[in-house]
Design an enzyme around this catalytic site. Structure first.
Site, PDB file in Angstrom:
ATOM      1  N   HIS A   1       0.518  -1.376   0.380  1.00 35.44           N
ATOM      2  CA  HIS A   1       0.510  -0.177  -0.136  1.00 35.44           C
ATOM      3  C   HIS A   1       0.846   1.308  -0.118  1.00 35.44           C
ATOM      4  O   HIS A   1       2.126   1.469   0.822  1.00 35.44           O
ATOM      5  CB  HIS A   1      -1.177   0.184   1.025  1.00 35.44           C
ATOM      6  CG  HIS A   1      -2.176  -1.307   1.403  1.00 35.44           C
ATOM      7  ND1 HIS A   1      -2.725  -1.233   2.344  1.00 35.44           N
ATOM      8  CD2 HIS A   1      -2.703  -1.308  -0.356  1.00 35.44           C
ATOM      9  CE1 HIS A   1      -4.041  -2.081   1.642  1.00 35.44           C
ATOM     10  NE2 HIS A   1      -3.630  -2.397   0.147  1.00 35.44           N
TER      11      HIS A   1
ATOM     12  N   ASP B   1       0.999   3.942   1.021  1.00 32.93           N
ATOM     13  CA  ASP B   1       1.441   5.153   2.770  1.00 32.93           C
ATOM     14  C   ASP B   1       2.605   4.236   3.652  1.00 32.93           C
ATOM     15  O   ASP B   1       3.624   4.598   4.415  1.00 32.93           O
ATOM     16  CB  ASP B   1       0.054   5.152   3.693  1.00 32.93           C
ATOM     17  CG  ASP B   1      -0.573   4.274   3.984  1.00 32.93           C
ATOM     18  OD1 ASP B   1      -0.658   2.852   3.260  1.00 32.93           O
ATOM     19  OD2 ASP B   1      -1.256   3.577   5.084  1.00 32.93           O
ATOM     20  N   HIS B   2       3.581   2.655   2.859  1.00 31.21           N
ATOM     21  CA  HIS B   2       4.414   2.386   3.355  1.00 31.21           C
ATOM     22  C   HIS B   2       4.952   2.523   2.408  1.00 31.21           C
ATOM     23  O   HIS B   2       6.783   1.241   2.496  1.00 31.21           O
ATOM     24  CB  HIS B   2       3.689   0.584   3.474  1.00 31.21           C
ATOM     25  CG  HIS B   2       2.315   1.014   4.382  1.00 31.21           C
ATOM     26  ND1 HIS B   2       2.775   0.968   6.280  1.00 31.21           N
ATOM     27  CD2 HIS B   2       1.362   1.035   4.858  1.00 31.21           C
ATOM     28  CE1 HIS B   2       1.948   0.790   6.732  1.00 31.21           C
ATOM     29  NE2 HIS B   2       0.453   1.344   5.755  1.00 31.21           N
TER      30      HIS B   2
ATOM     31  N   HIS C   1      -4.982  -9.047   6.211  1.00 30.57           N
ATOM     32  CA  HIS C   1      -4.994  -7.573   5.871  1.00 30.57           C
ATOM     33  C   HIS C   1      -5.022  -6.948   4.768  1.00 30.57           C
ATOM     34  O   HIS C   1      -6.000  -7.836   3.348  1.00 30.57           O
ATOM     35  CB  HIS C   1      -4.023  -6.276   5.301  1.00 30.57           C
ATOM     36  CG  HIS C   1      -3.780  -4.614   5.382  1.00 30.57           C
ATOM     37  ND1 HIS C   1      -5.080  -4.391   5.773  1.00 30.57           N
ATOM     38  CD2 HIS C   1      -3.803  -4.010   4.671  1.00 30.57           C
ATOM     39  CE1 HIS C   1      -4.549  -2.962   5.698  1.00 30.57           C
ATOM     40  NE2 HIS C   1      -3.212  -3.093   4.929  1.00 30.57           N
TER      41      HIS C   1
ATOM     42  N   ASP D   1      -0.124  -3.132   8.381  1.00 26.74           N
ATOM     43  CA  ASP D   1      -1.356  -2.937   8.359  1.00 26.74           C
ATOM     44  C   ASP D   1      -1.512  -4.852   8.853  1.00 26.74           C
ATOM     45  O   ASP D   1      -1.458  -5.536   8.152  1.00 26.74           O
ATOM     46  CB  ASP D   1      -1.998  -2.600   6.791  1.00 26.74           C
ATOM     47  CG  ASP D   1      -1.334  -0.861   7.275  1.00 26.74           C
ATOM     48  OD1 ASP D   1      -0.572  -0.340   8.211  1.00 26.74           O
ATOM     49  OD2 ASP D   1      -2.025  -0.197   6.191  1.00 26.74           O
TER      50      ASP D   1
HETATM   51 ZN   LIG Z   1      -1.418   1.917   6.192  1.00 24.01          ZN
HETATM   52 ZN   LIG Z   2      -2.010  -1.603   4.171  1.00 22.27          ZN
END
Ligand SMILES: [Zn+2]
Ligand SMILES: [Zn+2]
Ligand SMILES: [Zn+2]
Ligand SMILES: [Zn+2]
Lengths: 353, 353
Positions: free
Chosen positions: B63, B65-66, B190, B261
């Site tokens: 993802h 944001d990572h 996740h 996550d």
């Molecule tokens: Zn995240």
């Molecule tokens: Zn995520």
């Protein structure tokens, strides 16, 4: 039109200068983004600009400091506007539909990153690619490592097919046309294919000579509009009045030029198209004393930028893309207050005619 | 070992919270990065950590944001260390060589982005991919849009071939072994295949009973080292001394778990491997009252994180990955000073035994 500098740093974002990104705002809620280095979405937050306002993005070239913020911006724009149905077949008619312009390769970059990060978008988008001219590749380092030309990746479910834009006979690329603001691109000389964007407002009709119209017995009202639209009208005495008799010379629109990284333009299209620009945004990565080093890396100095600005009689020149070696002056240092005042003034430059 | 939180925000970086990124520092200049959301390199600058110090990167999942900060971090690390010859065939022996671990797909992401941005690197790198377990895909949204499995992109000139890491019989993935610090990964639940990383220091030999050794007539010196290394020695009186007679129980090493996550672990491997962790870094995207929403999005709440921490008897739990809906308290607000003090204390957590 208003230009907001979100980032004026070269190579990478620092705490003091963001990576390249500029917002242009104009009438009718126009809000376009030019370049999108890493951290651009955070800079937008600092300006109180929600990503959903941005309807078009223009990427000058694919170096990381100009494009690595784009995937994240799309994700955030999507999360902040979750109401749109991502499978809507009319997605390209939605007001949040986004047009993205940039050099060949940008489409595959976005497709691959969105695919691997499993990013669904709540809005549709299209990528229009500029096909670089052959000479834009000649100075590119690294000819021995060429990617397969045809690789395009998997079309994203929210993506619509885009155009491949080729240069016109004069060397310019027509990106946006048919409205009151035309956008063209010109080819630049850099280590990778890089482009400059030229935004030209349509010229507006000249001022009406209202004294003259009154003398001729034309009442203020719809007839004034007809004259402004270039139509002749019949006077009360039966005579035909040509608009040129009561209209001043047309008022030229604003012209704004935002250039990507470059040593300078590739051909004469740039100087021709940028003639009489109200503002030229041009890189000046290194100081004049380091011109040889700047050129070797495909970059400019303030003198180089000013030379081109003078050639096209630009009214104002905004230097940007400063090497991160130039640190901000300490508050106590000579000239720091003056520089700070200039910077504040420059952060948002409003163009008016 | 020391954990530095560079970003504790979910979904996107904000002015108040960076996107996910943690630095782990340890003996012998160990400096590893866990996750690398957009803006991580700027956060590193704020901590005075040069990217060249980071020798290994671990990405929990793909993802944005990572992982969206990783290409830019590589570029900057390269520009700041230009001395290394990018065509050096011994590049994988150079101290700046970088090992990157992450789920299947990370290699293609880096290859594509580096290729299209025409990024040469002054250091070599390798991407070791974790092959997710089949069940890690079942909750992934969007099964109708599957990329071609075999697509890998063009190997980067500075890249060396990496491993495909499969889970062991116990469900854990062995990433780093053979030294004094072992790293394994465990599968999480996740929306996309996500992993947790477990860092376990080797246990150290127990304390020497120096009084006893003195009584037995063993002089301080090389013999002490032999006993610590587990070797028996011959006493002055000809008797054999077993290490167990003068060594205390082995001292367990620190155990640090950094989870990506998740709603929680996929299988029992996580709780087993994290048993008695000194610190568990676990997401808590939404508050307890929003548990249903959190689960629907593949996320946890503080209660969920604490439940798992209790299950594995973790000594400390560091919550992170907070939704950006949670704004910082205003300076004047109740509790703001206390929260700020906790945050400052947490920013850098040092683990000692
Ligand atoms: Zn995240
Ligand atoms: Zn995520
Ligand atoms: Zn640049
Ligand atoms: Zn460039």
């Amino acid at each position: 039109m208003q230009v907001i500098v979100l980032g004026s740093g070269a190579a990478y974002p620092s705490v003091h200068r963001g990576a390249s990104a500029y917002v242009v705002r104009g009438p009718d809620a126009l809000c376009w983004l030019f370049d999108c280095g890493e951290g651009t979405q955070t800079q937008l937050q600092r300006c109180g600009l929600a990503p959903g306002r941005i309807k078009k993005v223009f990427i000058s070239h694919l170096h990381g400091d100009h494009v690595f913020g784009l995937p994240g911006l799309l994700c955030t724009r999507s999360m902040q506007n979750p109401s749109v149905e991502p499978t809507d077949s009319q997605i390209d008619k939605h007001p949040l539909f986004m047009e993205i312009f940039g050099p060949r390769g940008l489409r595959r970059l976005l497709r691959t990153v969105l695919e691997l990060s499993r990013t669904q978008l709540s809005f549709g988008f299209v990528v229009h690619e500029l096909e670089p001219q052959v000479q834009q590749y000649t100075e590119a380092a690294w000819p021995e490592w060429q990617p397969p030309e045809e690789a395009q990746g998997l079309q994203h479910p929210q993506e619509r097919p885009g155009r491949q834009v080729l240069p016109e006979a004069d060397g310019s690329y027509i990106l946006v046309s048919g409205g009151s603001l035309e956008v063209r691109a010109v080819s630049l000389r850099h280590r990778a294919p890089s482009f400059g964007f030229v935004l030209a407002e349509e010229e507006r009709p000249g001022r009406l000579n209202s004294q003259r119209l009154q003398d001729l017995g034309v009442p203020a009202g719809p007839l004034y509009g007809q004259i402004k639209a270039g139509q002749s009208i019949t006077l009360p005495n039966g005579q035909l009045l040509e608009p040129s008799e009561v209209l001043g010379p047309p008022i030229p629109g604003c012209k704004l030029c935002i250039f990507g990284d470059c040593i300078g333009p590739l051909d004469s299209a740039a100087a021709h198209l940028c003639q009489d620009a109200d503002l030229l945004v041009h890189e000046a990565t290194l100081e004049d004393g380091l011109e040889a080093k700047a050129r070797a890396n495909g970059h400019s100095t303030p003198r180089g930028a000013a030379t081109f600005a003078a050639e096209c009689h630009a009214r104002r020149l905004l230097l940007t893309h400063f090497s991160q070696r130039y640190k901000p002056l300490e508050a106590g240092q000579d000239g720091a207050r003056k520089v700070r005042a200039y910077e504040t003034a420059l952060r948002s430059t409003v163009l008016r005619r």
